[in-house]
Design a protein around this motif. Structure first.
Motif, PDB file in Angstrom:
ATOM      1  N   CYS A  38     -75.794  31.273  60.348  1.00  0.00           N
ATOM      2  CA  CYS A  38     -76.673  32.436  60.188  1.00  0.00           C
ATOM      3  C   CYS A  38     -78.098  32.066  60.578  1.00  0.00           C
ATOM      4  CB  CYS A  38     -76.650  32.932  58.749  1.00  0.00           C
ATOM      5  SG  CYS A  38     -77.625  34.440  58.510  1.00  0.00           S
ATOM      6  N   PHE A  39     -78.682  32.860  61.449  1.00  0.00           N
ATOM      7  CA  PHE A  39     -80.067  32.693  61.869  1.00  0.00           C
ATOM      8  C   PHE A  39     -80.954  33.568  60.998  1.00  0.00           C
ATOM      9  CE2 PHE A  39     -83.484  33.889  65.073  1.00  0.00           C
ATOM     10  CZ  PHE A  39     -84.180  32.709  64.919  1.00  0.00           C
ATOM     11  N   PHE A  54     -80.582  33.571  69.860  1.00  0.00           N
ATOM     12  CA  PHE A  54     -79.704  32.795  68.988  1.00  0.00           C
ATOM     13  C   PHE A  54     -78.239  33.161  69.215  1.00  0.00           C
ATOM     14  CE2 PHE A  54     -77.199  33.359  65.090  1.00  0.00           C
ATOM     15  CZ  PHE A  54     -76.971  32.031  64.750  1.00  0.00           C
ATOM     16  N   GLU A  55     -77.941  34.445  69.229  1.00  0.00           N
ATOM     17  CA  GLU A  55     -76.553  34.884  69.401  1.00  0.00           C
ATOM     18  C   GLU A  55     -75.979  34.395  70.732  1.00  0.00           C
ATOM     19  OE1 GLU A  55     -76.286  38.969  66.789  1.00  0.00           O
ATOM     20  OE2 GLU A  55     -77.107  39.102  68.822  1.00  0.00           O
ATOM     21  N   ARG A  61     -68.913  29.358  70.092  1.00  0.00           N
ATOM     22  CA  ARG A  61     -68.749  28.081  69.395  1.00  0.00           C
ATOM     23  C   ARG A  61     -69.070  28.156  67.923  1.00  0.00           C
ATOM     24  NH1 ARG A  61     -73.690  24.190  70.974  1.00  0.00           N
ATOM     25  NH2 ARG A  61     -75.377  25.689  71.211  1.00  0.00           N
ATOM     26  N   ALA A  62     -69.377  29.350  67.442  1.00  0.00           N
ATOM     27  CA  ALA A  62     -69.652  29.556  66.022  1.00  0.00           C
ATOM     28  C   ALA A  62     -69.497  31.034  65.690  1.00  0.00           C
ATOM     29  CB  ALA A  62     -71.070  29.099  65.681  1.00  0.00           C
ATOM     30  N   GLN A  63     -69.302  31.313  64.411  1.00  0.00           N
ATOM     31  CA  GLN A  63     -69.330  32.686  63.921  1.00  0.00           C
ATOM     32  C   GLN A  63     -70.792  32.992  63.596  1.00  0.00           C
ATOM     33  OE1 GLN A  63     -66.109  33.587  60.994  1.00  0.00           O
ATOM     34  NE2 GLN A  63     -65.501  31.448  61.314  1.00  0.00           N
ATOM     35  N   LEU A  88     -73.959  26.793  58.118  1.00  0.00           N
ATOM     36  CA  LEU A  88     -75.264  26.378  58.615  1.00  0.00           C
ATOM     37  C   LEU A  88     -76.220  27.554  58.549  1.00  0.00           C
ATOM     38  CD1 LEU A  88     -77.291  24.550  60.237  1.00  0.00           C
ATOM     39  CD2 LEU A  88     -76.108  25.305  62.318  1.00  0.00           C
ATOM     40  N   ILE A  89     -77.389  27.331  57.969  1.00  0.00           N
ATOM     41  CA  ILE A  89     -78.463  28.327  57.941  1.00  0.00           C
ATOM     42  C   ILE A  89     -79.597  27.791  58.795  1.00  0.00           C
ATOM     43  CG2 ILE A  89     -80.148  29.543  56.515  1.00  0.00           C
ATOM     44  CD1 ILE A  89     -78.100  29.239  54.181  1.00  0.00           C
TER      45      ILE A  89
END
Length: 232
Positions: A38-39, A54-55, A61-63, A88-89
């Protein structure tokens, strides 16, 4: 402070046109095959272009998700407790002072502390580096100034963009020497520090020639001790 925090002086997807080795490192730290990332772009006022960058960087490679606290046309407001579900934040750059004020109003400090203690990796660049420490060097008020208002997840003070922005090094050394800021950590662009359970583990970099320092006062001067930086 329990958990892992990675503090970027600069770099990552925010500054790299190509894939970022620091971002790869962060994903690997989670230990998940398809981590939830999450960003948090609070410091930029939830700038839409920042969230979209970011997206794009983490697609496939990530949700990937973005936490908005402004309920703007760009991003709808979300319950901050969703951070407890992340691997991960990743906190973006911008105004450190505004980030801290908004986070406190929305209860993020307690949520982030709980997330870290239960295995979520915390990371951030620039303001997203500053926020975890007791104090920092910031341009939140225009000219560079010391800020004594951090979350205190990590002890001491912080200075990102050490050689990347004019005045950063000179001002930070002066504030540490005078006692305006506590002893701390200075990190150049494309370099990051890794902390575990509040203790420094290592310095890493995705480009050669970008150092990091431990900065401590000695009498009426501040002394830079270069850190061993591992090139990813």
């Amino acid at each position: 402070m329990d958990g892992t925090i990675v503090t970027l002086g600069g770099g990552g997807f925010s500054d790299c046109d190509r894939d970022s080795a620091i971002d790869d490192y962060l994903l690997a730290l989670t230990g998940a095959e398809q981590p939830k990332v999450c960003f948090v772009p609070t410091a930029s006022g939830d700038a839409m272009s920042y969230g979209e960058r970011f997206e794009k960087a983490f697609a496939g490679r990530a949700q990937a998700s973005v936490l908005s606290l402004f309920n703007s046309p760009s991003w709808a407001y979300q319950d901050p407790s969703m951070l407890l579900e992340q691997d991960l934040i990743y906190v973006g750059g911008g105004s450190t002072a505004n980030l801290l004020a908004v986070w406190r109003l929305h209860g993020l400090p307690d949520i982030l502390r709980t997330a870290a203690a239960t295995g979520t990796v915390l990371a951030g660049i620039s303001a997203g580096m500053n926020c975890w420490f007791d104090q920092s060097s910031t341009d939140s008020f225009g000219p560079l100034a010391p800020l004594d208002d951090g979350l205190g997840f990590l002890s001491g003070s912080a200075c990102p963009h050490y050689f990347g922005e004019p005045g950063r090094q000179e001002k930070y050394l002066g504030w540490v020497a005078s006692g305006a800021l506590k002893d701390g950590w200075a990190v150049d662009d494309f370099t990051a520090l890794v902390f575990r359970d509040g203790e420094f583990v290592e310095a890493i970099s995705e480009r050669p020639g970008h150092p990091a320092f431990r900065v401590e006062h000695d009498g009426d001067v501040a002394v830079e001790t270069p850190l061993n930086v591992r090139l990813l």
